[in-house]
Scaffold this motif. Structure first.
Motif, PDB file in Angstrom:
ATOM      1  N   GLY A 158       0.829  -1.198   0.000  1.00  0.00           N
ATOM      2  CA  GLY A 158       0.000   0.000   0.000  1.00  0.00           C
ATOM      3  C   GLY A 158       0.862   1.246   0.000  1.00  0.00           C
ATOM      4  O   GLY A 158       2.097   1.180   0.064  1.00  0.00           O
ATOM      5  N   PRO A 159       0.227   2.413  -0.040  1.00  0.00           N
ATOM      6  CA  PRO A 159       0.959   3.673  -0.200  1.00  0.00           C
ATOM      7  C   PRO A 159       2.007   3.929   0.871  1.00  0.00           C
ATOM      8  O   PRO A 159       3.033   4.531   0.584  1.00  0.00           O
ATOM      9  CB  PRO A 159      -0.155   4.733  -0.142  1.00  0.00           C
ATOM     10  CG  PRO A 159      -1.383   4.010  -0.558  1.00  0.00           C
ATOM     11  CD  PRO A 159      -1.226   2.601  -0.048  1.00  0.00           C
ATOM     12  N   ARG A 160       1.757   3.493   2.110  1.00  0.00           N
ATOM     13  CA  ARG A 160       2.738   3.737   3.163  1.00  0.00           C
ATOM     14  C   ARG A 160       3.371   2.433   3.642  1.00  0.00           C
ATOM     15  O   ARG A 160       3.923   2.358   4.734  1.00  0.00           O
ATOM     16  CB  ARG A 160       2.102   4.478   4.330  1.00  0.00           C
ATOM     17  CG  ARG A 160       1.026   3.726   5.082  1.00  0.00           C
ATOM     18  CD  ARG A 160       0.483   4.555   6.235  1.00  0.00           C
ATOM     19  NE  ARG A 160       1.520   4.982   7.128  1.00  0.00           N
ATOM     20  CZ  ARG A 160       1.325   5.808   8.166  1.00  0.00           C
ATOM     21  NH1 ARG A 160       0.136   6.294   8.386  1.00  0.00           N
ATOM     22  NH2 ARG A 160       2.324   6.150   8.950  1.00  0.00           N
ATOM     23  N   GLY A 161       3.315   1.393   2.808  1.00  0.00           N
ATOM     24  CA  GLY A 161       3.842   0.091   3.186  1.00  0.00           C
ATOM     25  C   GLY A 161       5.355   0.082   3.334  1.00  0.00           C
ATOM     26  O   GLY A 161       6.074   0.813   2.658  1.00  0.00           O
ATOM     27  N   ILE A 162       5.818  -0.790   4.208  1.00  0.00           N
ATOM     28  CA  ILE A 162       7.251  -0.898   4.466  1.00  0.00           C
ATOM     29  C   ILE A 162       7.999  -1.422   3.243  1.00  0.00           C
ATOM     30  O   ILE A 162       9.177  -1.121   3.033  1.00  0.00           O
ATOM     31  CB  ILE A 162       7.497  -1.801   5.702  1.00  0.00           C
ATOM     32  CG1 ILE A 162       8.958  -1.703   6.160  1.00  0.00           C
ATOM     33  CG2 ILE A 162       7.114  -3.236   5.435  1.00  0.00           C
ATOM     34  CD1 ILE A 162       9.325  -0.370   6.702  1.00  0.00           C
ATOM     35  N   ASN A 163       7.299  -2.193   2.392  1.00  0.00           N
ATOM     36  CA  ASN A 163       7.944  -2.694   1.175  1.00  0.00           C
ATOM     37  C   ASN A 163       8.320  -1.549   0.234  1.00  0.00           C
ATOM     38  O   ASN A 163       9.413  -1.514  -0.329  1.00  0.00           O
ATOM     39  CB  ASN A 163       7.017  -3.665   0.440  1.00  0.00           C
ATOM     40  CG  ASN A 163       6.755  -4.929   1.234  1.00  0.00           C
ATOM     41  OD1 ASN A 163       7.271  -5.104   2.332  1.00  0.00           O
ATOM     42  ND2 ASN A 163       5.953  -5.820   0.673  1.00  0.00           N
ATOM     43  N   ILE A 164       7.396  -0.608   0.069  1.00  0.00           N
ATOM     44  CA  ILE A 164       7.663   0.550  -0.794  1.00  0.00           C
ATOM     45  C   ILE A 164       8.806   1.381  -0.230  1.00  0.00           C
ATOM     46  O   ILE A 164       9.698   1.824  -0.970  1.00  0.00           O
ATOM     47  CB  ILE A 164       6.377   1.404  -0.944  1.00  0.00           C
ATOM     48  CG1 ILE A 164       5.401   0.724  -1.899  1.00  0.00           C
ATOM     49  CG2 ILE A 164       6.710   2.809  -1.423  1.00  0.00           C
ATOM     50  CD1 ILE A 164       4.086   1.458  -2.043  1.00  0.00           C
ATOM     51  N   LYS A 165       8.803   1.593   1.072  1.00  0.00           N
ATOM     52  CA  LYS A 165       9.890   2.351   1.691  1.00  0.00           C
ATOM     53  C   LYS A 165      11.235   1.677   1.447  1.00  0.00           C
ATOM     54  O   LYS A 165      12.241   2.327   1.138  1.00  0.00           O
ATOM     55  CB  LYS A 165       9.647   2.500   3.191  1.00  0.00           C
ATOM     56  CG  LYS A 165       8.567   3.495   3.581  1.00  0.00           C
ATOM     57  CD  LYS A 165       8.520   3.646   5.087  1.00  0.00           C
ATOM     58  CE  LYS A 165       7.577   4.754   5.528  1.00  0.00           C
ATOM     59  NZ  LYS A 165       7.592   4.923   7.011  1.00  0.00           N
ATOM     60  N   SER A 166      11.260   0.343   1.586  1.00  0.00           N
ATOM     61  CA  SER A 166      12.512  -0.390   1.383  1.00  0.00           C
ATOM     62  C   SER A 166      12.998  -0.241  -0.049  1.00  0.00           C
ATOM     63  O   SER A 166      14.194  -0.027  -0.301  1.00  0.00           O
ATOM     64  CB  SER A 166      12.307  -1.873   1.724  1.00  0.00           C
ATOM     65  OG  SER A 166      11.902  -2.025   3.076  1.00  0.00           O
ATOM     66  N   GLU A 167      12.084  -0.350  -1.007  1.00  0.00           N
ATOM     67  CA  GLU A 167      12.458  -0.184  -2.411  1.00  0.00           C
ATOM     68  C   GLU A 167      13.033   1.204  -2.667  1.00  0.00           C
ATOM     69  O   GLU A 167      14.054   1.355  -3.355  1.00  0.00           O
ATOM     70  CB  GLU A 167      11.231  -0.404  -3.298  1.00  0.00           C
ATOM     71  CG  GLU A 167      10.753  -1.851  -3.351  1.00  0.00           C
ATOM     72  CD  GLU A 167       9.458  -1.989  -4.140  1.00  0.00           C
ATOM     73  OE1 GLU A 167       8.901  -0.945  -4.550  1.00  0.00           O
ATOM     74  OE2 GLU A 167       9.005  -3.128  -4.339  1.00  0.00           O
ATOM     75  N   ASP A 168      12.380   2.235  -2.118  1.00  0.00           N
ATOM     76  CA  ASP A 168      12.837   3.599  -2.361  1.00  0.00           C
ATOM     77  C   ASP A 168      14.191   3.864  -1.709  1.00  0.00           C
ATOM     78  O   ASP A 168      15.024   4.590  -2.273  1.00  0.00           O
ATOM     79  CB  ASP A 168      11.798   4.601  -1.848  1.00  0.00           C
ATOM     80  CG  ASP A 168      10.598   4.723  -2.778  1.00  0.00           C
ATOM     81  OD1 ASP A 168      10.604   4.049  -3.826  1.00  0.00           O
ATOM     82  OD2 ASP A 168       9.655   5.473  -2.448  1.00  0.00           O
ATOM     83  N   MET A 169      14.420   3.305  -0.526  1.00  0.00           N
ATOM     84  CA  MET A 169      15.716   3.501   0.129  1.00  0.00           C
ATOM     85  C   MET A 169      16.840   2.864  -0.678  1.00  0.00           C
ATOM     86  O   MET A 169      17.891   3.468  -0.897  1.00  0.00           O
ATOM     87  CB  MET A 169      15.676   2.946   1.557  1.00  0.00           C
ATOM     88  CG  MET A 169      14.907   3.826   2.531  1.00  0.00           C
ATOM     89  SD  MET A 169      15.077   3.329   4.263  1.00  0.00           S
ATOM     90  CE  MET A 169      13.884   1.984   4.360  1.00  0.00           C
ATOM     91  N   LEU A 170      16.613   1.632  -1.153  1.00  0.00           N
ATOM     92  CA  LEU A 170      17.637   0.954  -1.946  1.00  0.00           C
ATOM     93  C   LEU A 170      17.844   1.655  -3.287  1.00  0.00           C
ATOM     94  O   LEU A 170      18.974   1.760  -3.773  1.00  0.00           O
ATOM     95  CB  LEU A 170      17.261  -0.505  -2.156  1.00  0.00           C
ATOM     96  CG  LEU A 170      17.303  -1.387  -0.893  1.00  0.00           C
ATOM     97  CD1 LEU A 170      16.807  -2.784  -1.208  1.00  0.00           C
ATOM     98  CD2 LEU A 170      18.709  -1.461  -0.326  1.00  0.00           C
ATOM     99  N   SER A 171      16.774   2.159  -3.886  1.00  0.00           N
ATOM    100  CA  SER A 171      16.906   2.880  -5.155  1.00  0.00           C
ATOM    101  C   SER A 171      17.743   4.136  -4.982  1.00  0.00           C
ATOM    102  O   SER A 171      18.491   4.531  -5.884  1.00  0.00           O
ATOM    103  CB  SER A 171      15.520   3.253  -5.698  1.00  0.00           C
ATOM    104  OG  SER A 171      14.790   2.096  -6.058  1.00  0.00           O
ATOM    105  N   ARG A 172      17.627   4.777  -3.839  1.00  0.00           N
ATOM    106  CA  ARG A 172      18.394   5.997  -3.585  1.00  0.00           C
ATOM    107  C   ARG A 172      19.876   5.693  -3.367  1.00  0.00           C
ATOM    108  O   ARG A 172      20.742   6.530  -3.624  1.00  0.00           O
ATOM    109  CB  ARG A 172      17.822   6.739  -2.368  1.00  0.00           C
ATOM    110  CG  ARG A 172      18.582   8.019  -2.006  1.00  0.00           C
ATOM    111  CD  ARG A 172      18.427   9.061  -3.100  1.00  0.00           C
ATOM    112  NE  ARG A 172      19.491  10.049  -3.090  1.00  0.00           N
ATOM    113  CZ  ARG A 172      19.351  11.312  -2.683  1.00  0.00           C
ATOM    114  NH1 ARG A 172      18.197  11.728  -2.225  1.00  0.00           N
ATOM    115  NH2 ARG A 172      20.361  12.137  -2.750  1.00  0.00           N
ATOM    116  N   GLY A 173      20.187   4.483  -2.864  1.00  0.00           N
ATOM    117  CA  GLY A 173      21.592   4.132  -2.622  1.00  0.00           C
ATOM    118  C   GLY A 173      21.874   3.534  -1.265  1.00  0.00           C
ATOM    119  O   GLY A 173      23.027   3.204  -0.965  1.00  0.00           O
TER     120      GLY A 173
END
Length: 278
Positions: free
Chosen positions: A135-150
């Motif tokens: 979902g929009p605030r899911g921990i999976n999305i956060k993890s993806e965005d953190m790894l994408s950033r570096g």
């Protein structure tokens, strides 16, 4: 005319707290990342976070989240290697539409010369209790965005399952018997210590010993001296018995109260003179 803002252009959100903000070209990862301190919300004055354009209020935690979070910080701070620093709830701009704070993170000490601000986190940890995975605030999305950033590695402490997991395109469970080795740690972090308070105490004590903490080193030095002094006292008593030297009350008190240098001197004189020194 007002100067142009360096922030991405946003349209105002609707009434819903989870209404996404509209970023031209977003997610468009070909665009340069914003600075890690170029926030969409105001740190320490706002309780808000932004995840992929959705603005949320960051809620206070219950004991089921707060207790393991505190234990995690206790462990991470002790295990951080020289040249790195641990932070709690540090707000970071991870993408054009992402401005949120991992529960705990580790980054390099100092200022990144490429950006003029702090270094991006290398490791991030999230305590997962009531938070959704998707979902929009899911921990999976956060993890993806953190790894994408570096961010190099993202870990989750799943409270209800009693498990520690690492995000590798999905959550991979780490057995309690394993240790997390990483350049940001001075010693590998035991997974069992993340899950159990007694194991956490042992892990922190061990890593402080490994780091040669000056207080612990002094305690160990004192213990060695005390052990050596106890051994010398026994040797002096044995020598007096073999040499038929009277052990009067004053002499026994002298042996008991003497510090290590005096005991060494007394033992040397007994062996040389074969009599109690004058």
């Amino acid at each position: 005319m007002d100067p142009k803002s360096r922030l991405p252009m946003m349209t105002a959100p609707g009434a819903s707290a989870s209404t996404p903000l509209a970023f031209p070209g977003w997610p468009g990862r070909a665009e340069p990342f914003p600075r890690v301190d170029d926030h969409l919300v105001e740190p320490e004055t706002s309780r808000e976070e932004v995840v992929r354009g959705h603005r949320f209020e960051a809620m206070a935690s219950k004991p089921e989240h707060g207790d393991p979070h505190c234990q995690l910080d206790y462990l991470i701070r002790a295990h951080v290697a020289p040249g790195y620093v641990a932070s709690t709830d540090m707000l970071t701009r991870f993408a054009l539409g992402a401005d949120f704070a991992p529960d705990t993170c580790i980054r390099r000490v100092g200022t990144d010369p490429a950006t003029g601000t702090w270094y991006l986190e290398e490791l991030a940890f999230e305590v997962v209790n009531e938070q959704p995975l998707t979902g929009p605030r899911g921990i999976n999305i956060k993890s993806e965005d953190m790894l994408s950033r570096g961010v190099r590695r993202v870990f989750g402490i799943f409270v209800k399952e009693g498990q520690v997991k690492e995000w590798r395109d999905s959550w991979v469970t780490l057995p309690p018997s394993t240790r997390i080795a990483d350049p940001t740690f001075s010693s590998p972090l035991p997974v069992s210590a993340v899950l159990d308070a007694a194991e956490a105490d042992k892990a922190v004590a061990q890593v402080l010993i490994d780091k040669k903490n000056p207080v612990i080193e002094q305690v160990r030095k004192d213990e060695r001296r005390q052990g050596e002094a106890a051994g010398l006292r026994q040797a002096i008593l044995g020598a007096c018995t073999l040499l038929a030297i009277e052990l009067s009350a004053p002499r026994l008190r002298q042996i008991e109260e003497a510090e290590l240098p005096a005991l060494k001197d007394l033992y040397t004189q007994l062996m040389q003179k074969r009599a109690w020194p004058a």
